[in-house]
Design a protein around this motif. Structure first.
Motif, PDB file in Angstrom:
ATOM      1  N   LYS A  67      15.860   6.651 -14.288  1.00 17.21           N
ATOM      2  CA  LYS A  67      14.520   7.003 -13.826  1.00 17.21           C
ATOM      3  C   LYS A  67      14.521   6.799 -12.253  1.00 17.21           C
ATOM      4  CE  LYS A  67      10.680   9.073 -14.918  1.00 17.21           C
ATOM      5  NZ  LYS A  67      10.336  10.289 -15.674  1.00 17.21           N
ATOM      6  N   THR A  68      14.171   7.800 -11.504  1.00 15.58           N
ATOM      7  CA  THR A  68      14.044   7.555 -10.016  1.00 15.58           C
ATOM      8  C   THR A  68      12.622   7.935  -9.533  1.00 15.58           C
ATOM      9  OG1 THR A  68      16.395   8.070  -9.558  1.00 15.58           O
ATOM     10  CG2 THR A  68      15.028   8.076  -7.664  1.00 15.58           C
ATOM     11  N   ILE A  69      11.920   6.862  -8.899  1.00  8.11           N
ATOM     12  CA  ILE A  69      10.693   7.106  -8.255  1.00  8.11           C
ATOM     13  C   ILE A  69      10.773   7.184  -6.839  1.00  8.11           C
ATOM     14  CG2 ILE A  69       8.154   6.307  -8.341  1.00  8.11           C
ATOM     15  CD1 ILE A  69       9.257   7.359 -11.062  1.00  8.11           C
ATOM     16  N   ARG A  70      10.167   7.858  -6.052  1.00  7.84           N
ATOM     17  CA  ARG A  70       9.826   7.737  -4.565  1.00  7.84           C
ATOM     18  C   ARG A  70       8.444   7.446  -4.371  1.00  7.84           C
ATOM     19  NH1 ARG A  70      11.976  10.816   0.308  1.00  7.84           N
ATOM     20  NH2 ARG A  70      13.389  12.177  -1.233  1.00  7.84           N
ATOM     21  N   ILE A  71       8.348   6.291  -3.475  1.00 11.68           N
ATOM     22  CA  ILE A  71       6.906   6.058  -3.203  1.00 11.68           C
ATOM     23  C   ILE A  71       6.696   6.018  -1.648  1.00 11.68           C
ATOM     24  CG2 ILE A  71       5.663   3.874  -2.868  1.00 11.68           C
ATOM     25  CD1 ILE A  71       6.486   2.766  -5.535  1.00 11.68           C
ATOM     26  N   PRO A 115       0.761  -1.243  -0.008  1.00 13.67           N
ATOM     27  CA  PRO A 115      -0.017  -0.004   0.160  1.00 13.67           C
ATOM     28  C   PRO A 115       0.831   1.261   0.164  1.00 13.67           C
ATOM     29  CG  PRO A 115      -0.547  -1.443   1.718  1.00 13.67           C
ATOM     30  CD  PRO A 115       0.692  -2.161   1.204  1.00 13.67           C
ATOM     31  N   PHE A 116       0.377   2.138  -0.771  1.00  8.38           N
ATOM     32  CA  PHE A 116       0.996   3.637  -0.578  1.00  8.38           C
ATOM     33  C   PHE A 116       0.108   4.744  -0.768  1.00  8.38           C
ATOM     34  CE2 PHE A 116       1.181   2.244  -5.295  1.00  8.38           C
ATOM     35  CZ  PHE A 116       1.206   3.205  -5.895  1.00  8.38           C
ATOM     36  N   THR A 117       0.582   5.831  -0.500  1.00  9.81           N
ATOM     37  CA  THR A 117      -0.306   7.189  -0.567  1.00  9.81           C
ATOM     38  C   THR A 117      -0.077   8.070  -1.680  1.00  9.81           C
ATOM     39  OG1 THR A 117       1.079   8.347   0.783  1.00  9.81           O
ATOM     40  CG2 THR A 117      -0.829   7.063   1.700  1.00  9.81           C
ATOM     41  N   SER A 118       1.413   8.111  -2.276  1.00  9.03           N
ATOM     42  CA  SER A 118       1.866   8.940  -3.252  1.00  9.03           C
ATOM     43  C   SER A 118       3.167   8.658  -3.730  1.00  9.03           C
ATOM     44  CB  SER A 118       2.179  10.512  -2.686  1.00  9.03           C
ATOM     45  OG  SER A 118       3.112  10.436  -1.704  1.00  9.03           O
ATOM     46  N   ALA A 119       3.270   8.864  -5.192  1.00  9.57           N
ATOM     47  CA  ALA A 119       4.541   8.731  -5.788  1.00  9.57           C
ATOM     48  C   ALA A 119       5.146  10.149  -6.699  1.00  9.57           C
ATOM     49  CB  ALA A 119       4.371   7.428  -6.784  1.00  9.57           C
ATOM     50  N   GLU A 120       6.113   9.917  -6.967  1.00  7.63           N
ATOM     51  CA  GLU A 120       6.695  11.260  -7.731  1.00  7.63           C
ATOM     52  C   GLU A 120       8.104  10.685  -8.187  1.00  7.63           C
ATOM     53  OE1 GLU A 120       6.802  13.867  -4.270  1.00  7.63           O
ATOM     54  OE2 GLU A 120       8.911  13.685  -4.027  1.00  7.63           O
ATOM     55  N   ALA A 121       8.164  11.503  -9.474  1.00  7.28           N
ATOM     56  CA  ALA A 121       9.743  11.209 -10.039  1.00  7.28           C
ATOM     57  C   ALA A 121      10.674  12.307  -9.417  1.00  7.28           C
ATOM     58  CB  ALA A 121       9.468  11.993 -11.454  1.00  7.28           C
ATOM     59  N   GLU A 122      12.110  11.695  -9.084  1.00  5.23           N
ATOM     60  CA  GLU A 122      13.098  12.440  -8.638  1.00  5.23           C
ATOM     61  C   GLU A 122      14.347  12.196  -9.411  1.00  5.23           C
ATOM     62  OE1 GLU A 122      13.420  11.546  -4.253  1.00  5.23           O
ATOM     63  OE2 GLU A 122      11.416  12.742  -4.122  1.00  5.23           O
ATOM     64  N   GLN A 150      15.655  14.544  -5.177  1.00  8.78           N
ATOM     65  CA  GLN A 150      14.941  15.604  -5.333  1.00  8.78           C
ATOM     66  C   GLN A 150      13.713  15.559  -6.217  1.00  8.78           C
ATOM     67  OE1 GLN A 150      18.118  18.511  -6.345  1.00  8.78           O
ATOM     68  NE2 GLN A 150      18.430  18.785  -4.017  1.00  8.78           N
ATOM     69  N   LYS A 151      12.612  15.899  -5.852  1.00  5.42           N
ATOM     70  CA  LYS A 151      11.413  16.045  -6.902  1.00  5.42           C
ATOM     71  C   LYS A 151      11.806  16.772  -8.015  1.00  5.42           C
ATOM     72  CE  LYS A 151       6.490  16.618  -6.921  1.00  5.42           C
ATOM     73  NZ  LYS A 151       5.220  16.825  -6.460  1.00  5.42           N
ATOM     74  N   THR A 152      11.365  15.977  -9.153  1.00  5.67           N
ATOM     75  CA  THR A 152      11.333  16.665 -10.293  1.00  5.67           C
ATOM     76  C   THR A 152      10.240  16.708 -11.281  1.00  5.67           C
ATOM     77  OG1 THR A 152      12.094  14.618 -11.359  1.00  5.67           O
ATOM     78  CG2 THR A 152      13.988  16.091 -10.806  1.00  5.67           C
ATOM     79  N   GLY A 153       9.292  15.684 -10.671  1.00  7.11           N
ATOM     80  CA  GLY A 153       8.036  15.774 -11.621  1.00  7.11           C
ATOM     81  C   GLY A 153       7.023  15.148 -10.864  1.00  7.11           C
ATOM     82  N   GLU A 154       5.860  15.068 -11.585  1.00  5.49           N
ATOM     83  CA  GLU A 154       4.803  13.913 -11.216  1.00  5.49           C
ATOM     84  C   GLU A 154       4.531  12.829 -12.014  1.00  5.49           C
ATOM     85  OE1 GLU A 154       3.117  15.096  -8.586  1.00  5.49           O
ATOM     86  OE2 GLU A 154       3.519  16.854  -8.537  1.00  5.49           O
ATOM     87  N   VAL A 155       3.971  11.768 -11.482  1.00  3.26           N
ATOM     88  CA  VAL A 155       3.784  10.628 -12.102  1.00  3.26           C
ATOM     89  C   VAL A 155       2.203  10.418 -12.034  1.00  3.26           C
ATOM     90  CG1 VAL A 155       6.118   9.488 -12.190  1.00  3.26           C
ATOM     91  CG2 VAL A 155       4.492   9.028 -10.502  1.00  3.26           C
ATOM     92  N   GLU A 156       1.803   9.305 -12.877  1.00  2.00           N
ATOM     93  CA  GLU A 156       0.428   9.006 -12.890  1.00  2.00           C
ATOM     94  C   GLU A 156       0.064   7.977 -11.982  1.00  2.00           C
ATOM     95  OE1 GLU A 156      -3.203   7.098 -15.610  1.00  2.00           O
ATOM     96  OE2 GLU A 156      -1.415   8.178 -16.704  1.00  2.00           O
TER      97      GLU A 156
END
Length: 521
Positions: free
Chosen positions: A516-520, A482-489, A494-500
């Motif tokens: 590509k780096t994704i933080r969950i 389970p996770f609540t959010s994800a973003e490109a870094e 450091q955050k660089t953008g959004e993901v769907e």
């Protein structure tokens, strides 16, 4: 490409082989440990401080004279002890986490730490079973060997585990046929003939209906070259090194030690001067890969040991794996730049391919390659004498593999096979037959899901992947927890953008060769 091909110090790709092997094993062991630590964080806590200390030790030993093999002798006495302590620490921490992740039961649990779903031959240390069965009831015969049991298993989930039951089974037949003189082996994939020196005189690919090697040339041919560079001994290989060499042909043993449902194994022992080269060549019933498990007791000075595979392909270029991707280099000598590439760097694999066929050579700890006229040379040992007079004078352990494939390297998949060679599946006693669990997976074969670790600031989990076929690609990443959010870094988290985000899936587009780096969270 020019920036990645320094026209000097080519010997540092090979000098002090023990250190290079320890570095490779440490890096991959840390990647396994980080993944398993994420999976067991709720139960065991995430050992960030311990991991940081281990990484610092690995990175210090990547200093530009230590890892290249151009330090004095005393340095390598220190790193030998450091790497041994690190290996012991890795083994203990990984074992602790595997035990915590293994369900109750009297079966076997297999962990696949790579980012690919996997069909592979797995070693079963300490496991006594005639066969293993998956959740569908399909059975996989277990082959007993002198080094323990082995089994071929399918559908091991990406970054996950799968359970198998131990079952009784009638003895499975071997799919290998050996000729009366023991010099020709028929496998499900190849017909292989060995010459009187133990080299591969012919290898016919049944699926592609063609010879793997060039007419009149032999595969797995070892040569020792006189290696006396003009200036920096442990640093350099000079372009005249090919002018004086000796074929390694003094064959002392040629024995088939295994012939079962999983693999057939040829044991070779060769002598050269004061040194001994032992190999176990594994031919598999269900894998196209051929493994050359090698132990060398080396006592030569200023002598370069290389092995050659003269691929029967029409091409003027070769592809080499580099970190987070690959690089294609021309293999002719038209320009000064071309001539300078007589020894090139590569990571886990090198490939030569024509329109619909190719041959790859994989390795578990080597970096120096040469490719000319379709012949791939892998540099195994250098043994210079300055500044360390006993460089490489020791017992060496390494494995390289031959991987012929249909289509080019993109469809042939040497990168995936090289990960399997370098990161063997991990096995524990316990569990039952089940469908398995995958923590994370991607839906495209050209995206390599490599690192999964806790974020450096402790806020969530970092997934790092890269595109490996020079292709803009839409990607769907599936995350099991389970996770609540994800973003490109970026690579420093450091955050660089959004993901769907949709349910447990994360969608984004990856650029050609992008990391590509994704933080969950």
């Amino acid at each position: 490409a020019l920036l990645l091909s320094f026209e000097y110090h080519r010997g540092t790709l090979t000098s002090m082989a023990r250190n290079k092997r320890a570095n490779r094993k440490s890096e991959l062991g840390m990647m396994d440990l980080e993944l398993l630590s994420v999976l067991t964080a709720a139960k065991l806590g995430y050992p960030k401080d311990e991991l940081d200390k281990m990484w610092r030790q690995i990175l210090i030993n990547q200093f530009h004279d230590i890892l290249p093999g151009s330090s004095i002798h005393e340095v390598y006495e220190v790193t030998k002890a450091q790497y041994a302590a690190l290996a012991e620490k890795l083994s203990g921490m990984i074992g602790e986490r595997l035990a915590a992740l293994t369900p109750a039961g009297d079966g076997v649990t297999v962990f696949n730490t790579t980012g690919f779903a996997r069909n592979d031959v797995v070693t079963l240390p300490g496991v006594e079973a005639e066969a293993l069965a998956d959740e569908t009831g399909r059975t996989y015969p277990v082959q007993k060997t002198a080094d323990g049991a082995v089994v071929y298993l399918e559908n091991l989930p990406s970054k996950g585990r799968k359970g198998f039951a131990k079952v009784a089974s009638a003895a499975a037949a071997s799919p290998f046929t050996l000729s009366a003189d023991s010099h020709t082996l028929d496998t499900p994939f190849y017909t292989v003939r060995f010459d009187e020196t133990g080299r591969i005189a012919s290898m016919f690919d049944k699926d592609a209906r063609r010879e793997v090697f060039q007419d009149g040339q032999t595969g797995n041919a070892m040569r020792v070259f006189e290696d006396k560079p003009i200036y920096y001994d442990n640093w350099d290989i000079d372009n005249f090194y090919t002018e004086k060499f000796w074929e390694v042909t003094d064959l002392k043993e040629f024995t088939w030690t295994e012939n079962g449902p999983v693999r057939a194994t040829l044991h070779l022992v060769r002598n050269f001067s004061h040194s001994t080269i032992c190999q176990d060549i594994h031919f598999y019933a269900n894998l196209r890969r051929v493994d050359f498990v090698t132990t060398v007791d080396w006592h030569e000075h200023q002598s370069l040991l290389k092995v050659f595979f003269p691929a029967n392909v029409h091409t003027d270029q070769a592809t080499f794996e580099i970190q987070y991707g690959n690089l294609t280099r021309k293999t002719f000598s038209n320009t000064s730049w071309d001539r300078a590439r007589f020894e090139s760097c590569g990571q886990k694999w090198c490939d030569v391919s024509e329109g619909h066929y190719g041959v790859s050579v994989l390795n578990d700890c080597k970096y120096g390659h040469s490719v000319k006229d379709g012949c791939i040379g892998l540099t195994l040992i250098k043994s210079g004498i300055e500044p360390n007079p006993v460089t490489d004078q020791e017992v060496h352990h390494f494995t390289y593999a031959l991987f012929p494939h249909q289509e080019g390297w993109q469809a042939g998949g040497p990168g995936r096979e090289a990960f399997f060679l370098n990161q063997p599946a991990l096995v524990t006693a316990g569990g039952t037959a089940d469908a398995g669990e995958s923590l994370a997976s991607v839906d495209v074969p050209n995206v390599v899901l490599e690192t999964i670790k806790q974020a450096e600031d402790g806020d969530g989990v970092i997934l790092r992947m890269y595109e490996c076929e020079n292709a803009l690609t839409p990607v769907t990443l599936t995350w099991a927890k389970p996770f609540t959010s994800a973003e490109a870094e970026n690579c420093i988290e450091q955050k660089t953008g959004e993901v769907e985000v949709s349910g447990n899936q994360i969608r984004f587009t990856i650029k050609p060769y992008e990391v590509k780096t994704i933080r969950i969270r």
